[in-house]
Design a protein around this motif. Structure first.
Motif, short mmCIF file in Angstrom:
data_model
loop_
_atom_site.label_atom_id
_atom_site.label_comp_id
_atom_site.label_asym_id
_atom_site.label_seq_id
_atom_site.Cartn_x
_atom_site.Cartn_y
_atom_site.Cartn_z
N ARG A 6 0.70 -1.08 -0.07
CA ARG A 6 -0.02 0.16 0.18
C ARG A 6 0.58 1.21 0.23
O ARG A 6 0.46 2.16 -0.77
N TRP A 9 2.80 1.31 -3.16
CA TRP A 9 1.30 2.04 -5.06
C TRP A 9 1.31 3.84 -4.55
O TRP A 9 1.10 3.73 -5.34
N SER A 10 1.06 3.72 -2.71
CA SER A 10 0.49 4.95 -2.95
C SER A 10 1.88 6.31 -3.09
O SER A 10 1.34 7.22 -3.74
N LEU A 13 1.97 6.33 -7.10
CA LEU A 13 0.93 6.48 -7.92
C LEU A 13 0.46 8.23 -7.76
O LEU A 13 -0.11 9.33 -9.30
N SER A 14 1.36 8.16 -6.79
CA SER A 14 1.37 9.89 -6.36
C SER A 14 2.42 10.89 -7.34
O SER A 14 2.46 11.30 -7.82
N LEU A 17 0.22 11.00 -10.76
CA LEU A 17 -0.66 12.21 -10.75
C LEU A 17 0.37 13.01 -10.62
O LEU A 17 -0.19 13.81 -12.18
N ILE A 18 1.53 13.57 -10.37
CA ILE A 18 2.00 14.56 -9.77
C ILE A 18 2.70 15.37 -11.30
O ILE A 18 2.76 16.27 -11.48
N GLU B 445 -7.23 2.55 -1.35
CA GLU B 445 -6.71 3.53 -0.12
C GLU B 445 -5.68 3.86 -0.76
O GLU B 445 -4.96 5.09 -0.67
N PRO B 446 -4.65 3.40 -1.97
CA PRO B 446 -3.68 3.51 -2.35
C PRO B 446 -3.98 5.26 -3.42
O PRO B 446 -3.13 6.21 -3.80
N LEU B 449 -4.86 8.31 -1.41
CA LEU B 449 -4.22 8.65 -0.93
C LEU B 449 -3.23 9.19 -1.63
O LEU B 449 -2.48 11.04 -1.64
N SER B 450 -2.54 8.51 -3.39
CA SER B 450 -1.92 9.60 -4.12
C SER B 450 -2.17 10.74 -4.58
O SER B 450 -2.09 11.69 -4.95
N PHE B 451 -3.84 10.86 -5.19
CA PHE B 451 -5.05 12.02 -5.06
C PHE B 451 -4.49 13.05 -4.23
O PHE B 451 -4.46 14.17 -4.40
N ILE B 453 -2.04 13.87 -2.10
CA ILE B 453 -1.01 14.23 -1.60
C ILE B 453 -0.73 14.79 -3.00
O ILE B 453 0.28 16.06 -3.22
N ALA B 454 -1.09 14.76 -4.52
CA ALA B 454 -1.14 15.60 -5.39
C ALA B 454 -1.98 16.99 -5.22
O ALA B 454 -1.44 17.65 -5.45
N VAL B 457 -0.15 19.02 -3.02
CA VAL B 457 0.93 19.11 -4.13
C VAL B 457 0.84 20.54 -5.07
O VAL B 457 1.36 22.24 -5.36
#
Lengths: 181, 471
Positions: A6, A9-10, A13-14, A17-18, B445-446, B449-451, B453-454, B457
């Motif tokens: 988790r 992948w978090s 994926l971050s 996305l960035i 959940e990942p 969470l990644s959304f 974080i983006a 930013v």
């Protein structure tokens, strides 16, 4: 999915996305007006860069919003180094002349100063040159951040939802104010 | 060093890269934590490290003294309290006290000029002084009550006192919770690391997206030379401020808890959705829990709590709330904030109106709205630049005037809507099932969470200090 996956992948994926949003995000028509980081770089560069110039423009906000060194360079030549040294509520006094003197090329053929004189620029309040001093006395680490890191991070410049909305709806207008370097 | 700065990112990266090596031996771990925390604090102003060291040494020695020489217990306690409150008085309240004494003497016809004679260094408020002073005091108070054994290891004590995630803005962790944790060599589990990531992300979202985007609209409203005359506008501004301060402070707490969890430590929850409370009593069990329990355990209960008769109970509430107001800042507006909370709490205790209201249809919702209105009115005093400005704003809020615009600007309203909707979803328990079914589903959940974080930013607001740094 285990917790390690988790986390993994978090983060992946971050980054993804960035990366994607950094490319597709809308840029403002004039980043110096709309973007804080670009604005910070602009002021820090004006005060703290170590370049030598042939011509300096001194004055207040009317100067830095109204006179473009780039246009002057078109006439005077590309090698002619010009700095717009205008600040908000900037005053014209010996302090600013000394600062101007430090920025001239030591072996330059001429030291030319163009002053934008307004009644306010000769007042006691303007002579405080608070805007210039604010930039001049900025902590070194902050200046370093503005000049060295921020351009690198410009890819990550923030956007506001309103800007996004205007872009999507095609409602963005040219900004009313301009900053000239 | 601010959590929301690049330099902290570098600091945290180095700290956590080396942490597993230091974490092998107790003293190495404690020394590493102390050195890192001192660098973290000294980054702001290294001279004030001496204040933490002096204040800490006093409590360390007092703790040992109380334990070794029981007949002198009281003496050591007084020494510790005197030292801690003395440094608070000198650095936080000297200006306020001097100004008020000057004004008082001036009314009697004497010119004292105390305020102008305060040394310059005492006019600088050391960051987080109220937090670490209270944390340090709880150590000696617990030893005095026999609830805690003092540590003989000075590194152990300073690791507890100066632990960087919570050093400057809490939560105020208790020695009896933290000291035992620091002695155990515990490597954080994968689950702790992931929940730490979740907390840190959530904290940054609250701070840099919600609080920082609301701040410009709130600051503009309060710094205007002439106050806007619209009632709706001021209710909007105070709502924005209520969510700004909540997201700012609880965001900091979340980041602190997340960082601690990465180290393998556990801090108690400091905020628990305070704006869904249906009584003021409940509000105070949800807002800044570490401070309210501190005041409960070390002030309200020692004063007699609610076991010394009705009048005494109300007096105890009043004293506790006024001191809590003064803890937040050296100004009459903060004292008024505490006073307003005390008044509404006493009325609630006297009439028990929330219980009556909850019995009628929609009463629970109505009770929440009334509580929010009370809290909002108190926030006006907390945020106002002066007492007279606060009075003026409260007048406008209840004048039902429609003059002037009621807009905070598109961006601020957008983020305020998100904050309010989130709180409403929590109130109506929309998230309870949604969270477990979707957001916290192990596969989804990942993505969630990644959304976040983006969004942190790209939609961060203008960077600013955490509000509670100034306390």
């Amino acid at each position: 999915m285990v917790f390690r996956d988790r986390c993994f992948w978090s983060l992946i994926l971050s980054l993804l996305l960035i990366g994607v949003f950094g490319v597709v995000k809308p840029e403002p028509l004039d980043p110096k007006v709309a973007n804080r980081d670009v604005r910070n770089w602009f002021w820090a560069n004006k005060v703290h860069n170590s370049m030598a110039y042939d011509l300096l423009l001194l004055g207040d906000s009317r100067l830095y919003r109204g006179v473009s060194p780039a246009v002057m360079k078109d006439v005077l030549g590309k090698d002619y180094q010009i700095l717009n040294f205008g600040f908000s509520s900037g005053g014209l006094n010996s302090r600013m002349f000394r600062e101007a003197d430090k920025r001239f090329a030591k072996d330059g053929s001429g030291k030319t100063v163009v002053m934008a004189v307004t009644p306010y620029s000769l007042t006691v309040d303007a002579a405080k040159n608070e805007h210039f001093l604010q930039e001049f006395t900025r902590p070194k680490e902050q200046v370093l951040q503005f000049l060295a890191y921020n351009p690198f991070w410009s890819y990550l410049n923030s956007v506001s939802p309103n800007m996004l909305r205007k872009k999507i709806l095609g409602k963005e207008r040219n900004p009313q104010v301009y900053y000239y370097e | 060093m601010l959590f929301n700065s690049l330099i902290f990112l570098a600091f945290a990266a180095i700290f956590f890269a080396l942490w597993p090596f230091a974490n092998r031996w107790t003293n190495a771990r404690l020394a590493y934590l102390v050195v890192a925390s001192f660098i973290f604090y000294g980054w702001w102003d290294w001279r004030f490290l001496f204040l933490i060291i002096a204040s800490g040494l006093l409590d360390f020695v007092s703790g040992l003294g109380m334990f070794r020489y029981p007949p002198w217990k009281r003496f050591f306690l007084v020494l510790s309290i005197f030292g801690n409150l003395g440094s608070l008085a000198a650095f936080k309240y000297s200006g306020f006290l001097a100004e008020n004494f000057d004004a008082l003497f001036a009314k009697a016809g004497f010119v004292t000029n105390l305020a102008t004679n305060i040394p310059d260094f005492m006019l600088i408020l050391p960051v987080g002084i109220s937090f670490y002073t209270f944390q340090s005091m709880s150590y000696t108070l617990d030893i005095y009550r026999g609830e805690l054994k003092p540590t003989k290891n000075i590194l152990h004590f300073f690791a507890y006192l100066s632990m960087f995630p919570q050093l400057v803005a809490g939560p105020i962790v208790r020695a009896k919770d933290m000291l035992p944790q620091l002695l155990v060599t515990h490597r954080s589990t994968e689950e702790e690391r992931f929940s730490g990531l979740r907390l840190v992300t959530q904290g940054f979202f609250k701070k840099v997206v919600i609080a920082d985007n609301l701040a410009p609209a709130v600051n503009a409203a309060f710094s205007a030379t002439e106050l806007a005359p619209s009632t709706l506008y001021w209710w909007l501004v105070i709502t924005a401020f209520a969510f700004q301060i909540y997201c700012d402070f609880s965001g900091y707490s979340d980041i602190a808890c997340g960082l601690a969890r990465w180290m393998g430590y556990d801090f108690a929850v400091n905020f628990n959705n305070p704006y869904i409370a249906t009584s003021l009593k409940e509000f105070w069990t949800r807002w800044h829990i570490s401070l309210s329990t501190w005041f409960r355990d070390y002030l309200y209960i020692p004063l007699g709590g609610n076991h010394s008769g009705t009048v005494r109970t109300y007096c105890n509430i009043l004293v506790t709330m006024l001191v809590s107001g003064l803890w937040h800042g050296a100004a009459w507006t903060f004292i008024a904030w505490g006073g307003i909370h005390a008044f509404f709490t006493c009325v609630e205790r006297m009439t028990d109106w929330p219980s009556f209201l909850k019995r009628v249809p929609l009463g629970r919702l109505l009770a929440s709205i009334v509580i929010l209105m009370q809290v909002w009115v108190a926030w006006v005093f907390f945020r106002a630049e002066s007492f007279s400005q606060a009075i003026e704003i409260v007048k406008i809020m209840f004048s039902f005037s429609g003059h002037g615009g009621a807009s905070l600007g598109w961006d601020a309203e957008f983020f305020l809507t998100i904050a309010v909707l989130t709180e409403l979803c929590i109130y109506f328990k929309v998230f309870a099932s949604f969270k477990s079914r979707f957001l916290f589903h192990h596969r989804l959940e990942p993505i969630f969470l990644s959304f976040l974080i983006a969004i942190c930013v790209f939609f961060r607001g203008p960077g600013s200090e955490f509000i509670y740094f100034q306390f």
